[in-house]
Enzyme design. Structure first.
Site, PDB file in Angstrom:
ATOM      1  N   GLU A  61      88.898  91.012  53.348  1.00 19.01           N
ATOM      2  CA  GLU A  61      89.949  90.129  52.844  1.00 19.01           C
ATOM      3  C   GLU A  61      89.768  90.013  51.336  1.00 19.01           C
ATOM      4  OE1 GLU A  61      91.486  85.500  53.128  1.00 19.01           O
ATOM      5  OE2 GLU A  61      89.678  86.096  54.190  1.00 19.01           O
ATOM      6  N   ASP A  69      85.679  86.326  51.659  1.00 20.91           N
ATOM      7  CA  ASP A  69      84.790  87.312  52.279  1.00 20.91           C
ATOM      8  C   ASP A  69      84.211  88.168  51.161  1.00 20.91           C
ATOM      9  OD1 ASP A  69      85.959  86.158  54.423  1.00 20.91           O
ATOM     10  OD2 ASP A  69      86.997  87.974  55.136  1.00 20.91           O
ATOM     11  N   ASP A 274      47.347 110.142  13.386  1.00 23.82           N
ATOM     12  CA  ASP A 274      48.288 109.542  14.344  1.00 23.82           C
ATOM     13  C   ASP A 274      49.144 110.647  14.975  1.00 23.82           C
ATOM     14  OD1 ASP A 274      50.044 110.285  12.425  1.00 23.82           O
ATOM     15  OD2 ASP A 274      51.136 108.380  12.370  1.00 23.82           O
ATOM     16  N   HIS A 478       3.772  26.265  -9.442  1.00 19.52           N
ATOM     17  CA  HIS A 478       3.220  25.046  -8.802  1.00 19.52           C
ATOM     18  C   HIS A 478       4.039  24.627  -7.587  1.00 19.52           C
ATOM     19  CE1 HIS A 478       6.230  22.711 -11.227  1.00 19.52           C
ATOM     20  NE2 HIS A 478       6.130  21.869 -10.212  1.00 19.52           N
ATOM     21  N   ASP A 535       3.384  28.995 -15.379  1.00 16.08           N
ATOM     22  CA  ASP A 535       3.951  28.383 -14.162  1.00 16.08           C
ATOM     23  C   ASP A 535       5.153  29.218 -13.690  1.00 16.08           C
ATOM     24  OD1 ASP A 535       4.427  26.663 -12.115  1.00 16.08           O
ATOM     25  OD2 ASP A 535       5.226  25.033 -13.356  1.00 16.08           O
ATOM     26  N   SER A 639      11.757  21.173  -9.990  1.00 13.92           N
ATOM     27  CA  SER A 639      10.855  22.255 -10.378  1.00 13.92           C
ATOM     28  C   SER A 639      11.207  23.586  -9.724  1.00 13.92           C
ATOM     29  CB  SER A 639       9.416  21.915  -9.986  1.00 13.92           C
ATOM     30  OG  SER A 639       8.873  21.125 -10.991  1.00 13.92           O
TER      31      SER A 639
HETATM   32  N1  ARG Z   1       6.985  18.880 -11.956  1.00 18.59           N
HETATM   33  C1  ARG Z   1       8.224  18.325 -11.597  1.00 18.59           C
HETATM   34  C2  ARG Z   1       8.632  18.890 -10.214  1.00 18.59           C
HETATM   35  O1  ARG Z   1       7.780  19.405  -9.515  1.00 18.59           O
HETATM   36  C3  ARG Z   1       9.270  18.583 -12.623  1.00 18.59           C
HETATM   37  C4  ARG Z   1       9.295  17.425 -13.594  1.00 18.59           C
HETATM   38  C5  ARG Z   1      10.189  17.587 -14.665  1.00 18.59           C
HETATM   39  N2  ARG Z   1      10.161  16.339 -15.424  1.00 18.59           N
HETATM   40  C6  ARG Z   1      10.955  16.124 -16.490  1.00 18.59           C
HETATM   41  N3  ARG Z   1      10.849  14.913 -17.033  1.00 18.59           N
HETATM   42  N4  ARG Z   1      11.733  16.997 -16.920  1.00 18.59           N
HETATM   43  O2  ARG Z   1       9.742  18.717  -9.746  1.00 18.59           O
END
Ligand code: ARG
Length: 695
Positions: A61, A69, A274, A478, A535, A639
């Site tokens: 067909e 078909d 080649d 000190h 000191d 101090s």
């Molecule tokens: N020697 C002190 C401290 O051990 C300090 C003193 C200072 N004093 C002053 N009249 N400036 O503290």
């Protein structure tokens, strides 16, 4: 019946190797197919063959695009033809059948179907299928035979012209041109057929081998002509291979330098071509001479004496180029030259390499303050540069910042320094300026950060200290005498002595070592301390202090800097203060850090020494000065604290001129305090710090 049998024979007569395998037809053929009928058919060709379908009848067909078909044919699953309607035999033969062909070794499938309705009856289709040999030589341009191709049923093979043989790949024709000429000390070698054109696809290898004290040399003559690309690259090439390397490739029309010295007694001459071209090739004569040593021992060096070649037994000095040093057995040395001898083998011994100097990554302290800009893994070869910087603004780089790897293997700065730079704490500066002028005795409360070097000691007795770098503080001897093995705790970054360190930015500093000046005398047990000469004491902390806006070191003065009478400075401390209402009465220790501006007094004023507690007279020595102002003085518990010049708010940097040491009882309101003259101790401070392993 007669017609139906003869048709295939007519169809098949075209191809001698075609073989009829069978028929395929629609269901019900030739009476006609029913609605909803279908057929699926599939076959494959053997290797080296193709499969084809030949339709001899087609009556389905007809519909638009054969949607009702249809017969559909596929090659390896790909649709190659869709058919419907009615076709004449001639039309099928000329336009349809040639397409119904598989690839070599491929498969064809056919799918027939009809839909539900047929207005008219249709007979359907019929065809037969065959296999036939695939002619690779004719029909496959990529069969790979470089010369002759021969087809046979199910395959093909290649063959070669006279003088060529088929290579192991079974496709390429090459010439047999390799020769082993070992033992010959003279002879000729040329490309195959020279001076005629050489063969294509050649891979010739000529082996030459003579006694080890001899070298082979090649003398080219006659035509030299090897195919060369337009880009100068060799298409066909001649190479001279020795143990140490390859000479060439050579090609084009210019012969290699003649004689070509190989410096070698074992040589392989390789000639490759080649598949195309008609070039003429090469010719050379080879002979031997005594082996000579080449004018190069190793790269990046020069030889003395300088010659173009060297005789056996001759000695030369190899000098590495600037920035290169000798490597001996994989280890870089500091030397830049060595002596070597030409051997009978034509080789230099020793033949140590000259390699680029490597300065290595410089050692940087682990504290991370000094760092390399940009990278942790810098390039460290000769000429490479690195740059240092300090990671915190509270440090300055002492020295140069940029260093180059020098020829001697050291990092050297622009100004010739080979020591890497240091980050030293910025000293004597505060970020916050003193806001007002004030009163300690007659002092003013300090704000946080105004006196960032002032440290507080609470135990065993209250005192002060000054931070002088990120590892050390300085105080009065000190204050820290008689401590025994006790560890001292200092507090920094605070102004209120009662601040609880756990809830604030207070920095707790633990002493690792306390060094009292050796000239500071022992206390006399009975009379108490009456001599404050020398000191001064140094405190080293257990670890580096994190500097910040409220914790910064004070500068040390220049050694032996003289103080001038009336010079202004600022003393600070958490010591005793006068009560507001009654200046004669003293309060205990101050809660807040206080400071006062006071002036250096004349020597005469200082020599007029007051008595201290217990009516004792104290020596006034050259290691002290005294200072004070009307109503202003340091006092007990101040101090160890700092007296800095110039006075705060004059503008930094500020220097630690004095350390609060001693004075008359504050109640006496003499307003004259005695201070350790720090400028006298600069050498002692530096030596002490240095001997303890720097800062
Ligand atoms: N020697 C002190 C401290 O051990 C300090 C003193 C200072 N004093 C002053 N009249 N400036 O503290």
């Amino acid at each position: 019946m007669m017609l139906r049998l003869s048709l295939p024979l007519i169809l098949l007569s075209h191809s001698a190797y075609s073989m009829l395998l069978g028929w395929v037809e629609s269901p019900g053929y030739p009476s006609g197919y029913l609605p909803h009928s279908s057929l699926n058919w599939s076959r494959c060709a053997p290797k080296g063959h193709t499969l084809s379908i030949r339709l001899i009848h087609l009556d389905l067909e007809d519909s638009h695009e054969c949607e009702n078909d249809a017969v559909k044919v596929y090659s390896n699953g790909n649709l190659i033809s869709v058919l419907c309607g009615k076709r004449e035999f001639e039309e099928l033969q000329s336009t349809v059948n040639p397409l119904l062909l598989s690839s070599p070794g491929g498969c064809l499938s056919l799918h027939f179907y009809s839909d539900f309705s047929n207005t008219k009856r249709h007979t359907g289709f019929r065809g037969f299928y065959t296999v036939q040999d695939f002619d690779e030589c004719e029909d496959d341009p990529e069969n790979g035979c470089t010369q002759f191709c021969h087809n046979f049923i199910g395959g093909y093979h290649c063959s070669c012209r006279h003088g060529y043989y088929l290579d192991a790949d079974k496709h390429t024709c090459t010439v047999s041109c390799s020769k082993d000429l070992s033992g010959l000390t003279r002879g000729d070698i040329s490309s195959p057929s020279w001076p005629g054109s050489y063969a294509e696809n050649a891979n010739c290898e000529y082996t030459l081998s003579v006694a080890p004290n001899l070298q082979l040399e090649l003398h080219f003559s006659g035509v030299f002509d090897l195919e060369q690309g337009h880009d100068g690259q060799c298409i066909d090439a001649l190479r001279v291979e020795t143990r140490t390397g390859t000479l060439g490739p050579f090609c084009g029309n210019t012969a290699p330098p003649s004689p070509l010295l190989t410096y070698s007694h074992n040589v392989k001459i390789r000639f490759t071509t080649d598949g195309y071209g008609t070039n003429k090739g090469f010719f050379f004569h080879f002979k031997t001479t005594d082996k000579l040593c080449p004018p190069v021992v190793t790269l990046h060096s020069t030889l003395a004496p300088e010659k173009s070649e060297y005789r056996q037994g001759q000695t030369v000095t190899v000098t590495c180029d600037q920035g290169y040093v000798v490597n001996i057995q994989g280890v870089q040395t500091l030397s830049t030259e060595y002596v070597t001898t030409c051997q009978v083998t034509g080789e230099w011994a020793p033949d140590n390499a000259c390699e680029l100097v490597d300065c290595g990554v410089p050692e940087i302290p682990e504290d991370d303050i000094l760092y390399l800009v940009g990278t942790d893994t810098p390039h460290t070869k000769y000429g490479d540069q690195i740059q240092f910087n300090c990671s915190s603004k509270y440090y300055t780089l002492e020295g140069d910042d940029t260093y180059s790897c020098s020829a001697s293997g050291e990092w050297v700065s622009g100004s010739g320094q080979s020591q890497i730079p240091k980050c030293t704490p910025v000293c004597g500066m505060h970020e916050k300026d003193i806001s007002s002028i004030g009163r300690i005795l007659g002092g003013q409360d300090a704000n946080l950060g105004e006196i960032p070097w002032h440290l507080l000691i609470k135990e065993p007795s209250r005192g002060g200290a000054s931070l002088i770098n990120d590892r050390w503080a300085i105080t009065a001897a000190h204050v820290v005498e008689n401590l025994g093995d006790m560890q001292l705790v200092l507090y920094g970054g605070l102004v209120n002595a009662q601040t609880r360190d756990r809830f604030s930015d207070v920095v707790v500093l633990n002493s690792e070592k306390i060094i009292i000046h050796p000239g500071f005398s022992k206390e006399t047990p009975l009379r108490g301390r009456i001599d404050f000469d020398n000191d001064i004491a140094l405190i080293r902390f257990t670890s580096r202090v994190n500097l910040g806006p409220n914790l910064l070191p004070i500068c040390l003065p220049e050694a032996n800097r003289a103080l001038v009478t009336n010079e202004q400075g600022t003393v600070s401390g958490w010591g005793k203060t006068e009560t507001k209402r009654d200046p004669g009465k003293l309060q205990g220790a101050s809660r807040m850090l206080k400071y006062a501006h006071i002036a250096v007094k004349s020597l005469d004023q200082c020599r007029d020494t007051p008595t201290i507690e217990g009516n004792q007279h104290v020596r006034f020595t050259d290691n002290m000065f005294c200072a004070g102002a009307d109503g202003k003085d340091s006092c007990q518990k101040d101090s160890g604290g700092p007296f800095v010049t110039p006075y705060l708010s004059a503008g930094g940097p500020y220097y630690l001129a004095g350390i609060v040491s001693w004075g008359p009882p504050c109640e006496e309101r003499k307003y004259k305090g005695y201070y350790t003259k720090v400028a006298n101790y600069i050498d002692w401070i530096k030596e002490t710090i240095d001997s303890e392993g720097n800062s």
